[in-house]
Design a protein around this motif. Structure first.
Motif, PDB file in Angstrom:
ATOM      1  N   SER A 146       0.776  -1.359   0.014  1.00  0.00           N
ATOM      2  CA  SER A 146      -0.090  -0.033   0.015  1.00  0.00           C
ATOM      3  C   SER A 146       0.866   1.253   0.071  1.00  0.00           C
ATOM      4  O   SER A 146       0.425   2.500  -0.428  1.00  0.00           O
TER       5      SER A 146
ATOM      6  N   ARG B  91     -11.282   1.335  -0.320  1.00  0.00           N
ATOM      7  CA  ARG B  91     -10.173   1.999  -0.827  1.00  0.00           C
ATOM      8  C   ARG B  91      -9.211   1.176  -1.327  1.00  0.00           C
ATOM      9  O   ARG B  91      -8.684   1.264  -2.519  1.00  0.00           O
TER      10      ARG B  91
ATOM     11  N   LYS C  83      -8.012   0.951  -5.282  1.00  0.00           N
ATOM     12  CA  LYS C  83      -6.716   1.147  -5.634  1.00  0.00           C
ATOM     13  C   LYS C  83      -6.243  -0.243  -6.194  1.00  0.00           C
ATOM     14  O   LYS C  83      -5.511   0.166  -7.405  1.00  0.00           O
TER      15      LYS C  83
END
Length: 282
Positions: free
Chosen positions: A17, A46, A50
């Motif tokens: 991440s 999220r 992504k």
């Protein structure tokens, strides 16, 4: 079950991440990314958004840590259903996990625990691999985990155990070269012998990572760059196996993406030199 070749994927990195912005805002020289399956086995949010934005630009492989293929507990069908749903969304080149068990009697130890290398364990794991592949509708790749203890009952070398599972089930192998190095040091066997015993056609892709050397034992920590001895072992693997997709893992002390891209460039150079040497010998 359709077989998907992954040897031509090239050179990849583990998706972390911390690197989302650098990946989405730039064009890092990475051929593909490997995701930790459990991080994205959700309906939304999220991280998944992504992931799918990056998936639009790069091929992916899914790598799990919770399948617990060697446990005596029944397979977790809820877990497998969520894994299958994620695979349908991501369309990975392959789905992989570890040759290990992570718990028993419903208790998850959150560690990759070693199996007794016996005929009974071999038959048990092979039957479960068949069940998983049938449920997923795709082949599974199993990774050799690093180990720190062995069982008094062990009767089969780990490399033969892995090769036989692949032969019986048609699954692929995720060959972790660093893990071979770690286990060879810890248990005093020749890492080259391990690699030489692995059937070429079974290897789906290769992992490289760093470790912590404590002089009398080594721990697979994934928090350092790949060391010289592991690069040499990787070169040997490529000379023997040919051009196999390769990726670098980093799970702690994660540096900027560019640093890992540079390490990946070194992997390309090592592989190219090994293939050139292979061609000269042939």
């Amino acid at each position: 079950m359709a077989e998907r070749a992954v040897t031509d994927l090239g050179f990849g990195l583990g998706l972390r991440s911390q690197h989302y912005p650098a990946i989405l805002e730039g064009t890092p020289d990475v051929d593909w990314f490997e995701i930790i399956s459990e991080n994205y086995m959700v309906d939304g949010g999220r991280p998944l958004a992504k992931l799918m934005a990056i998936r639009e630009r790069y091929p992916m492989v899914m790598h799990g840590v919770s399948l617990s293929i060697g446990s005596t507990d029944p397979l977790n069908m809820d877990y497998l259903a969520r894994l299958k749903a994620l695979a349908a969304r991501v369309e990975p080149a392959i789905v992989s996990d570890h040759l290990c068990w992570t718990g028993v009697a419903g208790l998850n130890m959150h560690d990759l625990l070693p199996l007794p290398l016996t005929e009974e364990a071999l038959a048990h794991v092979a039957a479960r691999v068949d069940q998983v592949q049938s449920f997923l509708g795709r082949e599974l790749a199993l990774e050799n985990a690093s180990t720190y203890v062995t069982f008094a009952q062990d009767a089969i070398p780990e490399w033969e155990f892995l090769a036989e599972i692949a032969r019986r089930t048609g699954c692929r192998l995720l060959l972790d070269v660093n893990n071979i190095y770690v286990s060879a040091f810890n248990h005093d066997f020749r890492a080259i012998d391990y690699i030489d015993a692995i059937p070429r056609e079974a290897v789906a892709y290769i992992h490289l990572a760093g470790h912590e050397n404590n002089k009398t034992y080594i721990i697979d920590t994934h928090d350092h760059p790949v060391v010289g001895d592991v690069w040499q072992l990787y070169a040997h693997a490529i000379q023997r196996l040919g051009p196999v997709a390769t990726m670098i893992e980093r799970d702690d002390k994660i540096p900027p993406l560019e640093e890992l891209v540079q390490e990946l460039a070194h992997a390309r150079k090592v592989a190219a030199a090994a293939l050139k040497k292979q061609a000269q010998v042939a």
